[in-house]
Design a protein around this motif. Structure first.
Motif, PDB file in Angstrom:
ATOM      1  N   ASN A   1      89.970 126.105  23.941  1.00  0.00           N
ATOM      2  CA  ASN A   1      91.262 125.428  23.803  1.00  0.00           C
ATOM      3  C   ASN A   1      91.086 123.987  23.339  1.00  0.00           C
ATOM      4  OD1 ASN A   1      93.228 127.391  24.415  1.00  0.00           O
ATOM      5  ND2 ASN A   1      92.749 127.246  26.586  1.00  0.00           N
ATOM      6  N   ASN A   2      90.095 123.291  23.881  1.00  0.00           N
ATOM      7  CA  ASN A   2      89.830 121.907  23.443  1.00  0.00           C
ATOM      8  C   ASN A   2      89.438 121.866  21.971  1.00  0.00           C
ATOM      9  OD1 ASN A   2      90.421 120.730  25.922  1.00  0.00           O
ATOM     10  ND2 ASN A   2      88.317 120.883  26.658  1.00  0.00           N
TER      11      ASN A   2
ATOM     12  N   LEU B   1      92.557 122.343  19.936  1.00  0.00           N
ATOM     13  CA  LEU B   1      93.392 121.139  19.962  1.00  0.00           C
ATOM     14  C   LEU B   1      92.822 120.040  19.073  1.00  0.00           C
ATOM     15  CD1 LEU B   1      94.263 121.118  23.762  1.00  0.00           C
ATOM     16  CD2 LEU B   1      95.893 121.415  21.886  1.00  0.00           C
ATOM     17  N   SER B   2      91.482 119.932  19.036  1.00  0.00           N
ATOM     18  CA  SER B   2      90.843 118.918  18.189  1.00  0.00           C
ATOM     19  C   SER B   2      90.666 119.393  16.753  1.00  0.00           C
ATOM     20  CB  SER B   2      89.474 118.535  18.767  1.00  0.00           C
ATOM     21  OG  SER B   2      88.563 119.627  18.656  1.00  0.00           O
TER      22      SER B   2
ATOM     23  N   PRO C   1      97.753 126.354  26.117  1.00  0.00           N
ATOM     24  CA  PRO C   1      98.312 124.994  26.009  1.00  0.00           C
ATOM     25  C   PRO C   1      99.573 124.946  25.155  1.00  0.00           C
ATOM     26  CG  PRO C   1      95.929 124.931  25.791  1.00  0.00           C
ATOM     27  CD  PRO C   1      96.310 126.382  25.798  1.00  0.00           C
ATOM     28  N   GLN C   2     100.533 124.148  25.570  1.00  0.00           N
ATOM     29  CA  GLN C   2     101.825 124.090  24.893  1.00  0.00           C
ATOM     30  C   GLN C   2     101.716 123.628  23.447  1.00  0.00           C
ATOM     31  OE1 GLN C   2     104.453 121.676  27.269  1.00  0.00           O
ATOM     32  NE2 GLN C   2     104.837 123.316  28.748  1.00  0.00           N
ATOM     33  N   ASP C   3     100.675 122.865  23.119  1.00  0.00           N
ATOM     34  CA  ASP C   3     100.529 122.347  21.758  1.00  0.00           C
ATOM     35  C   ASP C   3      99.934 123.376  20.802  1.00  0.00           C
ATOM     36  OD1 ASP C   3     101.604 119.910  22.445  1.00  0.00           O
ATOM     37  OD2 ASP C   3      99.681 118.996  22.898  1.00  0.00           O
ATOM     38  N   LEU C   4      99.604 124.559  21.297  1.00  0.00           N
ATOM     39  CA  LEU C   4      99.037 125.603  20.447  1.00  0.00           C
ATOM     40  C   LEU C   4     100.069 126.707  20.224  1.00  0.00           C
ATOM     41  CD1 LEU C   4      95.477 125.961  22.028  1.00  0.00           C
ATOM     42  CD2 LEU C   4      96.155 124.572  20.058  1.00  0.00           C
ATOM     43  N   GLU C   5      99.953 127.375  19.077  1.00  0.00           N
ATOM     44  CA  GLU C   5     100.775 128.540  18.790  1.00  0.00           C
ATOM     45  C   GLU C   5      99.913 129.790  18.887  1.00  0.00           C
ATOM     46  OE1 GLU C   5     102.853 128.159  15.098  1.00  0.00           O
ATOM     47  OE2 GLU C   5     104.077 126.493  15.806  1.00  0.00           O
TER      48      GLU C   5
ATOM     49  N   ASN D   1      96.208 125.775  16.185  1.00  0.00           N
ATOM     50  CA  ASN D   1      96.915 124.500  16.312  1.00  0.00           C
ATOM     51  C   ASN D   1      97.870 124.346  15.131  1.00  0.00           C
ATOM     52  OD1 ASN D   1      97.722 121.792  16.429  1.00  0.00           O
ATOM     53  ND2 ASN D   1      95.757 121.102  17.220  1.00  0.00           N
TER      54      ASN D   1
ATOM     55  N   ASP E   1      99.248 121.850  14.013  1.00  0.00           N
ATOM     56  CA  ASP E   1      98.975 120.609  13.282  1.00  0.00           C
ATOM     57  C   ASP E   1      97.817 120.752  12.299  1.00  0.00           C
ATOM     58  OD1 ASP E   1     101.017 119.250  14.563  1.00  0.00           O
ATOM     59  OD2 ASP E   1      99.721 118.538  16.173  1.00  0.00           O
ATOM     60  N   ASN E   2      97.117 121.877  12.371  1.00  0.00           N
ATOM     61  CA  ASN E   2      96.011 122.146  11.452  1.00  0.00           C
ATOM     62  C   ASN E   2      96.600 122.639  10.135  1.00  0.00           C
ATOM     63  OD1 ASN E   2      93.790 123.151  10.051  1.00  0.00           O
ATOM     64  ND2 ASN E   2      92.784 123.922  11.894  1.00  0.00           N
TER      65      ASN E   2
END
Length: 297
Positions: A134-135, A138-139, A156-160, A273, A275-276
Motif C-alpha cells: 500500500n505504501n 501511495l508513493s 487506503p482511501q487514496d487508492l482505487e 493510485n 494520481d499515477n
C-alpha cells in the motif's frame, strides 16, 4: 550567476552577428535579448561583443567563451535527450506488486497477456507485504497491486480498486495433523497452533483466520519464512500449518488442505493510485476490464 537563457542568447547573437535576427531566432524581443547579453557580460566581467550601429563582432574573450558555451549547450542537449529517453522507458514499464497470498490468482496471467499484446511494454513484478505494498502504491513506486482483503475498508482511501473475486481461506496441514480429517476448520480449532508464513506475519486485513484469531484473542505462534514453498516445507515436515487463498493452485506437497469456515472472506482486488498518470497503467486497467467484464469501483 549566469543563466542558461543568457548562454543561449549569447550563442544566437554570436552566430547571427545581428541582434535583430538573433531575437527573431529566439522568439524574444530585442530589448530583452540586449539585457540578457549585458547581464552575461556583467557576470563574466568582460565585453563579449564590439558593437557599432552597423556591425556586431565577437571580442577575443567572446570567441573563447563561444567555444565553451557551445560545449555547455551540447552537453545539456545530450543530457536532456537521455532524460527524455529514460522517462519514455519508465512510461513503458508496468510496476506490479503482489502480496504472496494472491500469487496463484489469475492476475499474473493478465499481466502476461497484456505485455504480449503491447510491444515495447515491460512488466516488473515484486512481492511485498500488505502494508508495504500500500505504501508503494501511495508513493507510486508500484503502479498496480494485487491482494486480498477481508473488508474493502482496509484499502487506503487514496487508492482505487477493482474487486475481481471473492472466496474462502484454506488451512494447509501435515497429513497426520489432528485437524486433517475435518470437513472444515473454525477459529477455535486453531488455538495453540504454530503458523508458517513467508515474508511477514499475516494480519487481519487479508487473512480471515488471522482476523478471527485477533478478534477472539486466540493464542497462536508464527514462523516467518523466505518463500511460500519454505512455509509449505515446514507444514510437510509437521512443524507448522499455514493458510492459503481459496484460489491457490495445485500444491505438490504431502499435505492436507481444509477450508477455514469464517464469517469473513478474501476479496481479491486490483489496486492503484488515481494520481499515477502513467499511460501504461490505465491501458492495463482498461485491458483487465475488457477481458473480465468487470468495472473499477
Amino acid at each position: 550567476m549566469m543563466r542558461i537563457e543568457e548562454i543561449e542568447s549569447f550563442v544566437a547573437v554570436a552566430e547571427e552577428l545581428n541582434f535583430s535576427r538573433a531575437a527573431e531566432r529566439l522568439f524574444i524581443a530585442q530589448p530583452a535579448l540586449t539585457r540578457q547579453i549585458a547581464s552575461l557580460e556583467k557576470s563574466l566581467g568582460v565585453k563579449l561583443f564590439d558593437r557599432t550601429t552597423r556591425n556586431v563582432r565577437l571580442t577575443e574573450e567572446g570567441q573563447v567563451f563561444l567555444r565553451g558555451a557551445r560545449r555547455v549547450l551540447e552537453a545539456l542537449s545530450v543530457a536532456e535527450g537521455e532524460i527524455k529517453a529514460m522517462a519514455s522507458r519508465k512510461e513503458s514499464i508496468l510496476e506490479v506488486g503482489y502480496v504472496y497470498k494472491v500469487l496463484s490468482l489469475p492476475t499474473p496471467e493478465w499481466v502476461d497477456r497484456f505485455v504480449a499484446a503491447k510491444p515495447g511494454v515491460v512488466a516488473r513484478s515484486s512481492q511485498e507485504d500488505f502494508a508495504r505494498l500500500n505504501n508503494s502504491l501511495l508513493s507510486m513506486a508500484i503502479d498496480v497491486g494485487f491482494y486480498g482483503v477481508t473488508d474493502m475498508s482496509f484499502i487506503p482511501q487514496d487508492l482505487e480498486y477493482l474487486n475481481f473475486a471473492e472466496g474462502h481461506e484454506d488451512i494447509v496441514l501435515p497429513t497426520d495433523h489432528r485437524l486433517a480429517g475435518r470437513p472444515f476448520i473454525t477459529v477455535e480449532d486453531l488455538a495453540g497452533e504454530t503458523f508458517a508464513f513467508p515474508f511477514t506475519e499475516p494480519t487481519k486485513e487479508f487473512s480471515p483466520a488471522m482476523r478471527e484469531i485477533a478478534e477472539q484473542g486466540i493464542s497462536v505462534s508464527f514462523y516467518q519464512t523466505g518463500f511460500e514453498e519454505s512455509a509449505l516445507s515446514l507444514v510437510e515436515k509437521g512443524e507448522a500449518i499455514t493458510g492459503l487463498s481459496y484460489a491457490h493452485g495445485a500444491i505438490n506437497r504431502n499435505v492436507v488442505v481444509v477450508p477455514f469456515r469464517s464469517v469473513y472472506s478474501i476479496k481479491g482486488c486490483m489496486v492503484w493510485n488515481p494520481d499515477n498518470n502513467k499511460k501504461v497503467l490505465y491501458e492495463f486497467i482498461h485491458f483487465v476490464e475488457q477481458i473480465t467484464g468487470l468495472k473499477r469501483n
